[in-house]
Every structure is written in C-alpha cells, then in structure tokens.
Write a protein that holds these residues in place. Structure first.
Motif, mmCIF file in Angstrom:
data_model
loop_
_atom_site.group_PDB
_atom_site.id
_atom_site.type_symbol
_atom_site.label_atom_id
_atom_site.label_comp_id
_atom_site.label_asym_id
_atom_site.label_seq_id
_atom_site.Cartn_x
_atom_site.Cartn_y
_atom_site.Cartn_z
ATOM 1 N N CYS A 181 0.825 -1.215 0.000
ATOM 2 C CA CYS A 181 0.000 0.000 0.000
ATOM 3 C C CYS A 181 0.858 1.263 0.000
ATOM 4 O O CYS A 181 0.422 2.316 -0.483
ATOM 5 N N TYR A 182 2.096 1.166 0.485
ATOM 6 C CA TYR A 182 3.023 2.294 0.381
ATOM 7 C C TYR A 182 3.327 2.585 -1.089
ATOM 8 O O TYR A 182 3.409 3.737 -1.508
ATOM 9 N N GLU A 218 -11.029 2.404 -0.896
ATOM 10 C CA GLU A 218 -11.344 0.989 -1.047
ATOM 11 C C GLU A 218 -10.431 0.278 -2.044
ATOM 12 O O GLU A 218 -10.498 -0.951 -2.187
ATOM 13 N N LEU A 219 -9.544 1.037 -2.712
ATOM 14 C CA LEU A 219 -8.659 0.434 -3.715
ATOM 15 C C LEU A 219 -7.181 0.478 -3.323
ATOM 16 O O LEU A 219 -6.331 0.049 -4.102
ATOM 17 N N ILE A 220 -6.874 0.976 -2.134
ATOM 18 C CA ILE A 220 -5.474 0.983 -1.700
ATOM 19 C C ILE A 220 -4.951 -0.447 -1.648
ATOM 20 O O ILE A 220 -3.884 -0.776 -2.172
ATOM 21 N N PHE A 221 -5.710 -1.320 -0.979
ATOM 22 C CA PHE A 221 -5.406 -2.749 -1.005
ATOM 23 C C PHE A 221 -6.219 -3.387 -2.121
ATOM 24 O O PHE A 221 -7.364 -2.989 -2.362
ATOM 25 N N PRO A 222 -5.685 -4.401 -2.782
ATOM 26 C CA PRO A 222 -6.514 -5.156 -3.729
ATOM 27 C C PRO A 222 -7.454 -6.073 -2.968
ATOM 28 O O PRO A 222 -7.467 -6.092 -1.729
ATOM 29 N N ASN A 223 -8.243 -6.832 -3.690
ATOM 30 C CA ASN A 223 -9.091 -7.830 -3.042
ATOM 31 C C ASN A 223 -8.236 -8.749 -2.185
ATOM 32 O O ASN A 223 -7.040 -8.927 -2.427
ATOM 33 N N ALA A 272 -5.789 -11.353 -3.582
ATOM 34 C CA ALA A 272 -4.626 -10.740 -4.227
ATOM 35 C C ALA A 272 -3.728 -10.054 -3.208
ATOM 36 O O ALA A 272 -2.494 -10.110 -3.308
ATOM 37 N N ALA A 273 -4.319 -9.417 -2.196
ATOM 38 C CA ALA A 273 -3.528 -8.701 -1.187
ATOM 39 C C ALA A 273 -2.590 -9.641 -0.455
ATOM 40 O O ALA A 273 -1.457 -9.268 -0.115
ATOM 41 N N GLU A 274 -3.031 -10.875 -0.218
ATOM 42 C CA GLU A 274 -2.191 -11.817 0.513
ATOM 43 C C GLU A 274 -1.002 -12.319 -0.314
ATOM 44 O O GLU A 274 -0.054 -12.876 0.240
ATOM 45 N N ILE A 275 -1.049 -12.138 -1.626
ATOM 46 C CA ILE A 275 0.112 -12.516 -2.451
ATOM 47 C C ILE A 275 1.312 -11.671 -2.047
ATOM 48 O O ILE A 275 2.436 -12.169 -1.896
ATOM 49 N N HIS A 276 1.077 -10.374 -1.848
ATOM 50 C CA HIS A 276 2.182 -9.469 -1.514
ATOM 51 C C HIS A 276 2.820 -9.846 -0.182
ATOM 52 O O HIS A 276 4.048 -9.865 -0.041
ATOM 53 N N GLY A 288 -5.187 -2.026 -5.705
ATOM 54 C CA GLY A 288 -6.494 -2.599 -6.021
ATOM 55 C C GLY A 288 -7.076 -2.090 -7.319
ATOM 56 O O GLY A 288 -8.286 -2.202 -7.546
ATOM 57 N N SER A 289 -6.231 -1.551 -8.188
ATOM 58 C CA SER A 289 -6.725 -1.029 -9.460
ATOM 59 C C SER A 289 -6.922 -2.129 -10.492
ATOM 60 O O SER A 289 -7.401 -1.873 -11.601
#
Length: 566
Positions: free
Chosen positions: A364-365, A374-379, A382-386, A524-525
């Motif tokens: 998110c940085y 609501e789009l800083i983090f992806p779903n 997907a967010a847990e991949i990072h 989250g784009s």
C-alpha cells in the motif's frame, strides 16, 4: 509527525452528510466530463478523511481495549459505520448512473466501478440495523478473546503470550499450555456459541433482506470475487484434498520420527524439532533494526519504505494486557501511512510479522497514488500474495534473525505454509456449510467442523482432549467471527506466493523483483486474475498449477536432511 501525533476527531455525521450530499449534487448535475471528474475527486477526498478517522480509532482501540475513550469511539463506529456506508452506496449509484461514465472510466480504475456494482447490490437503508448488529457482535467476540487472563505457573498470560509454551520442548509443558488455551474457550463456550449463533442469524437475515439466496451468495459479492464462483472454489478445495493433504501427512510422519514419538498428538504439531523450534535472536528493538538492515539490502524501494515506518512509529509490535490478539496492516489515507499491528511473543512468528505484514504495508506504500480508499489494497486473495511472497523474498536475509538456526526456520516456514493450505480450505468449507444451513444448532456446527477437520487435517489427534474432539477448535479462528469467508483467500494467495518462492529461491529469476514490484504498484486497481497476469503468475484455478508448485516444494523439503535440521 509520529503516529501518536496523528490527530483523531470523531466526524460529525450530520455535517459530513451535508458535505457529501453537496458533492453528490456536483456529480449528478455535472454538465461536462471535467465537472464530473472533479466531483469524484472531491468525494474521494471526503471519503479518505472518514476512512482515516475510522482506522485511527480502530488502531488505538485494538492497541488498548482498556482505553475508555477509544472504546467509546469503537462503539460509535459500530453504530455509525453503516450510515457512512449508506452514503458510499449513494456515491456508487451516482457513479454508475452518471451520463459521463465513459469519461469517468478513462480516469478512475475499472475496479472502482466493479466495486460500485457490488455495493449497490449489497445495500439498503432497511439493512442498516442488521449491519449495526453485526458490528456489535464482532466487537463482542474481539473483546471476549482479548479478555483472556490465563493463570499458568504462577503468572497471568493473554492467549498470545501463552503461545511460546505451546511450542516447548517439554511435552508436558506443551500439553499443559494447550489445555489452558482450550480451557479458556470451554469456560466461555456458551458465550462463543451465543455470539456466533446471533451472527449466523443476523447475516442470513441480511442476505435475504438484500435479495440473496443465502449468505454464501452475499459473501461472494461482498468479497469482490470477480472471475470465479462457488463451484470453482469447491473444485479447488478438492484439489487441496487430493494433491496437498497426502504430502502434509507424509511430512508430519517425518516430524513424528524426528520427535521420537509413538503418537503425534495435536499439541505436538507446533514443535517441529526436538531441540526446539528456531527462535529469533535479539530483543524486539534488535529485530526491528535487523529488519531495517534487511530491507535496505533487499532494494532501494523497501529500504525507503521501512525507514518511513520506523521514523513515524507505525509499528506496534509488543504483546500486552488489554491489547487485541493477532496481527494486521491497515492504511491511513490522509497521511499515506501504512500501520502494522502485532503481538511479539518470542517465536519465529515475530519475524513472520516483519515480513508478512510488511509485505502488505509495502504494497500500500507503493499504491499510495490511488485516491480511492477501497482500492489501496486489492481484493483479499490478491492482497495476501504481496504479504506471503515477501516472507519468501526475504529468505536470503534470515540469518540476520536466526543465526545458526536459519535452515531450521526455512524448513519450518515452508512446511508451515504448505500445511496451512488444508486448514485454510477447511475454514472456507466449514463456513459454506454453516451459511447453507443457518438453522443448525451449536452442536451441529461443532459436529460439522470435526467431520471436515478429519478430512482436511487427518493428522490432528485430539485423543487427549475430548473438548477439541467434539469440535470447538474453530472458536479461536477470528476470521470466522469477524471477517466471514475471508480465509480461502490466504490459500489462493499462498499458491501464488509459492510461485514467487520458486522464482526467487529456486530459479533465481533476475526478473522476479520486477514482477513483484509491479503487482505492488497496481494496488487494487486490477482484479485478482489481472494482477496474476501483471506479475507473470499462473492462476490457481488452471489445471496443473497446484501440482507443479506442490511437487517443487515436496522435492525441496525432501532434499533437506535431518542433520541440517539439528
């Protein structure tokens, strides 16, 4: 400013509603593309302010549930959160209905419109009392878990603080600590049952109120599961049973031999080595310093990021009385600041926090260019991949933390990630069964858990614990209560993270960092499947994707000798 200096002010809902409706009027009455675009920018600024205050209150309450001021603020957000969400719903409706939508879609991410479509389907004014009830029940669960004060060997511990004892080399200590944890949930069993029963009924009523067949259908829309459905998830769960469970069972057989046991009980599973699991070497301050050094060595981007986190006191890592359990990362939109919350307890999990939650925070940085909160983090999937990938990307630097126990850590870490997959899909399967049968009694829910547990985790022997054998283990899984259906996401992401493990560690692909950095920057784009394409990753739903990664891991673990693990 330091985090402690970030000012908090409870939003005046009445004034905010007026300002928001004024912004909505700008959007709905716009007479040009430029006017509509500017109106959305203005509304995003308003929404970011509220999102920042909400997260400040959440953080400060979770850090100290005994703080009366932020307990009151938590109550406020439980009550008023749905009202703020109702205004967002109006924004989404106006966004979708705008006659300048084509121009808006050229400026703002496609996923904003996908979320808008879902949120419009998920909201009615009449549903607000149900949302408020759900929020309150979630807080009741969190506070009940945080209230644990467990007496052990003359001292008092929280659930998190007791965890190191569950990994003791002394089997009697492991069992005693495990029994103490179980006893807390047994003592509060009626309350956990009441909270969850009310949750299931409230969520089911909410789903019906919004026109969904059941809460499962509602949850898939709520989780933004674009591009895959319930049937595909069921197939994926079956693949875990077929391809992963046998490998995990084999590895636990190796662990039983290593520990010199005739039977491997459930309380033995946390101890991977007879001489103790790998533990971090150093104080919390030294661990953070080691992490800072590691991130500077990893890349310029991660070095800059972690310096920012340390300089602004954006890490709260120590376990203490009154602090909520678990760990998380969130984002303060107005300050473009990630925040990491954790509970250090002297186990390897302390280092996992500095890689896992830092993976979220780094993402998110890198995505702070996105103005939609609501789009800083992806779903979630997907967010847990990072986060999970960052755990593996940092493997070359683990000697900073574990010294001569580095190989022990890597083996346990990789095996732990692998063995998590069956548990992760168990939690998802259980929740689907629960919400497809909302009329079940507490006993029927426990029976269901134990039946599924025997399928996905056949290696869990509860012979010494009749309470666990009747199916109450899931009480401790906060996601089931606080974030329904947010769990299989971890497993989908883990399969993708294993691909990064292979790229970085096995193949040493020179383009691996570029792939990882790209998916961090898009935030989250993009949708889950689009992010996989951006990162040159294979979808977990494709034939053979699971088998390839599991076989590579099985081979890697098998080539590590027992001598290397002593």
């Amino acid at each position: 400013m330091k985090f402690s200096e970030y000012p908090y002010e409870r939003p005046d809902y009445g004034q905010y509603e007026k300002d928001f409706n004024s912004g909505l009027k700008e959007l709905t009455t716009a007479t040009s593309n430029e006017g509509a675009i500017q109106a959305v920018h203005h509304l995003n600024d308003l929404r970011k302010r509220v999102d920042t205050m909400l997260n400040l209150a959440l953080i400060r309450h979770s850090v100290d549930t005994k703080d009366a001021f932020y307990t009151a603020e938590d109550d406020y957000w439980n009550e008023y959160g749905p009202y703020f969400e109702s205004l967002d719903a109006k924004f989404y409706q106006a966004l979708l209905a705008s006659k300048y939508r084509t121009a808006l879609e050229e400026v703002f991410p496609e996923t904003l419109f996908l979320i808008a479509e879902g949120r419009v389907a998920l909201f009615k004014e009449s549903a607000i009392p149900l949302m408020q009830k759900e929020n309150q029940l979630t807080s009741e669960y969190a506070n009940l878990v945080a209230s644990a004060q467990i007496d052990y060997e003359g001292k008092t511990y929280t659930l998190s603080q007791l965890r190191p004892f569950t990994q003791s080399q002394d089997r009697t200590v492991r069992k005693a600590a495990a029994d103490k944890v179980t006893a807390f949930f047994v003592e509060n069993e009626a309350e956990f049952d009441r909270i969850y029963d009310e949750m299931v009924k409230t969520r089911t009523t909410l789903a019906h109120e919004l026109g969904f067949k059941d809460y499962v259908e509602y949850a898939y829309v709520n989780m933004n599961r674009w591009g895959y459905d319930r049937k595909m998830v069921e197939t994926y769960r079956q693949n875990i049973l077929t391809d992963v469970v046998p490998v995990v069972e084999k590895s636990y057989g190796r662990q039983q031999e290593r520990l010199g046991l005739t039977e491997l009980k459930a309380y033995d599973l946390p101890l991977i080595y007879p001489n103790g699991n790998a533990t971090p070497k150093g104080t919390p301050v030294e661990l953070v310093a080691a992490a800072q050094k590691m991130y500077h060595e990893l890349s310029p981007e991660t070095g800059e990021f972690f310096d920012y986190m340390v300089e602004h006191d954006l890490l709260d890592l120590l376990s203490k009385s009154g602090k909520q359990s678990g760990g998380y990362c969130t984002f303060l939109s107005d300050y473009k600041s990630p925040f990491i919350f954790a509970n250090f307890n002297g186990t390897s999990g302390d280092v996992d926090v500095l890689t896992h939650e830092a993976g979220h925070a780094f993402q998110c940085y890198q995505s702070q260019w996105i103005e939609e909160p609501e789009l800083i983090f992806p779903n979630n999937e997907a967010a847990e991949i990072h986060s999970m990938s960052m755990e593996f990307i940092t493997w070359p630097y683990m000697e900073h933390f574990f010294k001569d126990e580095t190989m022990k850590y890597k083996f346990a870490h990789l095996f732990g990630a692998l063995s998590f997959l069956p548990y992760g899909v168990l939690v998802d399967h259980f929740q689907q069964a629960i919400y497809e049968n909302p009329q079940w009694t507490p006993k029927e829910r426990k029976d269901c858990w134990r039946k599924l547990e025997k399928q996905y985790n056949p290696f869990k022997d509860y012979g010494d614990s009749p309470d666990l054998d009747r199916g109450i283990y899931w009480f401790r899984q906060g996601h089931i209560f606080e974030a329904p259906f947010y769990y299989i996401d971890y497993t989908l992401a883990q399969v993708c993270a294993f691909q990064f493990w292979k790229k970085f560690i096995v193949d040493q692909d020179p383009k691996a960092w570029e792939d990882y950095l790209r998916i961090c920057k898009v935030g989250g784009s993009q949708t889950f499947l689009e992010i996989l394409t951006t990162g040159n990753l294979v979808s977990p739903f494709e034939d053979g994707a699971l088998q390839d990664t599991i076989q590579a891991i099985d081979k890697f673990l098998g080539e590590i000798t027992e001598e290397q693990l002593r």
